[in-house]
Design a protein around this motif. Structure first.
Motif, mmCIF file in Angstrom:
data_model
loop_
_atom_site.group_PDB
_atom_site.id
_atom_site.type_symbol
_atom_site.label_atom_id
_atom_site.label_comp_id
_atom_site.label_asym_id
_atom_site.label_seq_id
_atom_site.Cartn_x
_atom_site.Cartn_y
_atom_site.Cartn_z
ATOM 1 N N MET A 1 0.836 -1.188 0.000
ATOM 2 C CA MET A 1 0.000 0.000 0.000
ATOM 3 C C MET A 1 0.877 1.247 0.000
ATOM 4 O O MET A 1 1.812 1.365 0.788
ATOM 5 N N LYS A 2 0.594 2.163 -0.910
ATOM 6 C CA LYS A 2 1.312 3.432 -0.972
ATOM 7 C C LYS A 2 0.312 4.571 -0.740
ATOM 8 O O LYS A 2 -0.710 4.642 -1.433
ATOM 9 N N ILE A 3 0.637 5.424 0.230
ATOM 10 C CA ILE A 3 -0.249 6.529 0.593
ATOM 11 C C ILE A 3 0.487 7.846 0.391
ATOM 12 O O ILE A 3 1.618 8.017 0.866
ATOM 13 N N LEU A 4 -0.146 8.779 -0.298
ATOM 14 C CA LEU A 4 0.386 10.129 -0.477
ATOM 15 C C LEU A 4 -0.470 11.100 0.319
ATOM 16 O O LEU A 4 -1.659 11.272 0.039
ATOM 17 N N ALA A 5 0.125 11.707 1.345
ATOM 18 C CA ALA A 5 -0.549 12.729 2.152
ATOM 19 C C ALA A 5 -0.076 14.096 1.691
ATOM 20 O O ALA A 5 1.134 14.336 1.601
ATOM 21 N N LEU A 6 -1.008 14.976 1.403
ATOM 22 C CA LEU A 6 -0.683 16.303 0.882
ATOM 23 C C LEU A 6 -1.235 17.375 1.811
ATOM 24 O O LEU A 6 -2.442 17.467 2.027
ATOM 25 N N GLY A 7 -0.344 18.191 2.350
ATOM 26 C CA GLY A 7 -0.740 19.310 3.190
ATOM 27 C C GLY A 7 -0.300 20.617 2.575
ATOM 28 O O GLY A 7 0.742 20.681 1.904
ATOM 29 N N ALA A 8 -1.066 21.660 2.800
ATOM 30 C CA ALA A 8 -0.703 22.958 2.244
ATOM 31 C C ALA A 8 0.516 23.548 2.937
ATOM 32 O O ALA A 8 1.335 24.222 2.307
ATOM 33 N N HIS A 9 0.650 23.285 4.245
ATOM 34 C CA HIS A 9 1.730 23.870 5.042
ATOM 35 C C HIS A 9 2.465 22.764 5.801
ATOM 36 O O HIS A 9 1.935 21.658 5.963
ATOM 37 N N PRO A 10 3.659 23.056 6.313
ATOM 38 C CA PRO A 10 4.477 22.000 6.920
ATOM 39 C C PRO A 10 3.896 21.280 8.129
ATOM 40 O O PRO A 10 4.391 20.209 8.471
ATOM 41 N N ASP A 11 2.876 21.817 8.794
ATOM 42 C CA ASP A 11 2.308 21.111 9.951
ATOM 43 C C ASP A 11 0.896 20.584 9.711
ATOM 44 O O ASP A 11 0.283 20.011 10.606
ATOM 45 N N ASP A 12 0.372 20.729 8.510
ATOM 46 C CA ASP A 12 -1.023 20.361 8.258
ATOM 47 C C ASP A 12 -1.264 18.855 8.322
ATOM 48 O O ASP A 12 -2.291 18.397 8.840
ATOM 49 N N ILE A 13 -0.358 18.071 7.793
ATOM 50 C CA ILE A 13 -0.528 16.618 7.837
ATOM 51 C C ILE A 13 -0.587 16.152 9.286
ATOM 52 O O ILE A 13 -1.410 15.299 9.652
ATOM 53 N N GLU A 14 0.265 16.726 10.123
ATOM 54 C CA GLU A 14 0.312 16.327 11.528
ATOM 55 C C GLU A 14 -1.000 16.647 12.239
ATOM 56 O O GLU A 14 -1.504 15.843 13.034
ATOM 57 N N ALA B 1 1.816 1.357 10.822
ATOM 58 C CA ALA B 1 1.743 0.113 11.594
ATOM 59 C C ALA B 1 1.354 -1.076 10.719
ATOM 60 O O ALA B 1 1.678 -2.220 11.037
ATOM 61 N N GLN B 2 0.674 -0.805 9.614
ATOM 62 C CA GLN B 2 0.290 -1.851 8.674
ATOM 63 C C GLN B 2 1.379 -2.119 7.639
ATOM 64 O O GLN B 2 1.236 -3.011 6.798
ATOM 65 N N GLY B 3 2.454 -1.325 7.668
ATOM 66 C CA GLY B 3 3.544 -1.515 6.721
ATOM 67 C C GLY B 3 3.413 -0.734 5.434
ATOM 68 O O GLY B 3 4.119 -1.009 4.456
ATOM 69 N N ALA B 4 2.538 0.270 5.404
ATOM 70 C CA ALA B 4 2.348 1.064 4.194
ATOM 71 C C ALA B 4 3.564 1.951 3.922
ATOM 72 O O ALA B 4 4.286 2.340 4.836
ATOM 73 N N GLU B 5 3.745 2.278 2.654
ATOM 74 C CA GLU B 5 4.787 3.217 2.240
ATOM 75 C C GLU B 5 4.170 4.605 2.175
ATOM 76 O O GLU B 5 3.227 4.833 1.412
ATOM 77 N N LEU B 6 4.700 5.527 2.975
ATOM 78 C CA LEU B 6 4.097 6.849 3.133
ATOM 79 C C LEU B 6 4.959 7.935 2.503
ATOM 80 O O LEU B 6 6.181 7.955 2.690
ATOM 81 N N THR B 7 4.307 8.843 1.788
ATOM 82 C CA THR B 7 4.950 10.059 1.306
ATOM 83 C C THR B 7 4.176 11.249 1.836
ATOM 84 O O THR B 7 2.954 11.308 1.679
ATOM 85 N N PHE B 8 4.870 12.166 2.486
ATOM 86 C CA PHE B 8 4.274 13.408 2.973
ATOM 87 C C PHE B 8 4.746 14.542 2.063
ATOM 88 O O PHE B 8 5.952 14.780 1.945
ATOM 89 N N ALA B 9 3.816 15.235 1.434
ATOM 90 C CA ALA B 9 4.176 16.354 0.562
ATOM 91 C C ALA B 9 3.578 17.647 1.096
ATOM 92 O O ALA B 9 2.390 17.709 1.402
ATOM 93 N N MET B 10 4.415 18.676 1.190
ATOM 94 C CA MET B 10 4.008 19.995 1.635
ATOM 95 C C MET B 10 4.006 20.936 0.438
ATOM 96 O O MET B 10 5.033 21.105 -0.220
ATOM 97 N N ALA B 11 2.860 21.558 0.169
ATOM 98 C CA ALA B 11 2.733 22.374 -1.043
ATOM 99 C C ALA B 11 3.464 23.711 -0.941
ATOM 100 O O ALA B 11 4.082 24.157 -1.902
ATOM 101 N N THR B 12 3.382 24.368 0.221
ATOM 102 C CA THR B 12 4.027 25.672 0.369
ATOM 103 C C THR B 12 5.214 25.582 1.320
ATOM 104 O O THR B 12 5.371 24.618 2.062
#
Length: 229
Positions: free
Chosen positions: A1-14, A26-37
């Protein structure tokens, strides 16, 4: 499983979806965190200095769940769903190949959030389903899905606190209150926490339940057995 999380600012995903990201980890997914600004307007410091600090904070938070951070570096406070943003998002989706993209709701409180949401919807097209995270305070948001983050509430708070430039304890309190409410809304157990999301089906993606971590267990609704009178 690959998940792309996109937040507008550096703390939005959190703030909006980190508990779910921890559940995926915890399930072993591959995570990418992208910050737009670049987050350069998120304080009174020199913008160039603040942008560097916030990049470091976001990188440290992503490391808590082994996520790969990506920075699009659009100017903070000026995000629009134009060709430049949509092109960058299409490229990112193509490079990461996610099974699911999670981003802001189209009616969230910040203009950058709304612009990113619009851009993601266009960029994702037929490539990948898009899931919208809860709004700030849940304002104007009607969830369709919930994720149980009870086991990950502490690491979510830790991730938010990585952003020391943003006076993070206020966001820890906001998130805890909202996550407790969302757990209660879906009849979760006392003391549990949940993050809420909304999915708008669009062809060819009609059902994403198998792509999500588990929701809180539904408790049996009991009728009082007390006799009165």
């Amino acid at each position: 499983m690959k998940i792309l999380a996109l937040g507008a600012h550096p703390d939005d995903i959190e703030i909006f979806m980190f508990g779910t990201m921890a559940a995926y980890a915890a399930q072993g997914a591959e995570l990418t965190f992208a910050m737009a600004t670049d987050g350069a307007r998120g304080g009174t410091s020199d913008p160039a200095v603040l942008a560097r600090v916030r990049r470091d904070e976001a990188t440290a938070a992503a490391a808590l769940v082994g996520a790969m951070p990506r920075f699009l570096d659009f100017p903070d406070g000026e995000l629009v769903a134009d060709a430049a943003l949509i092109g960058a998002l299409k490229a990112l989706i193509g490079q990461t190949g996610p099974d699911l993209v999670i981003t802001h709701a189209p009616n969230d409180y910040h203009a950058d959030h709304r612009a990113l949401s619009d851009g993601v919807r266009i960029a994702a097209s037929f490539a990948v389903p898009v899931l919208h995270a809860d709004t700030m305070g849940g304002t104007g948001f009607s969830p369709t899905h919930y994720v149980d983050i009870s086991a990950h509430a502490d690491v979510k708070a830790e991730a938010i606190r990585m952003h020391q430039s943003q006076d993070p304890d206020r966001f820890v309190d906001i998130a805890r209150t909202q996550n407790a409410f969302r757990a209660g809304q879906c009849n979760g157990a006392q003391g549990s926490s949940a993050e809420a999301f909304r999915f708008e089906p669009s062809f060819p993606f009609a059902d994403i339940r198998m792509l999500l971590p588990p929701a809180p267990l539904i408790r049996k609704v009991m009728v009082s057995t007390r006799r009165v009178g």
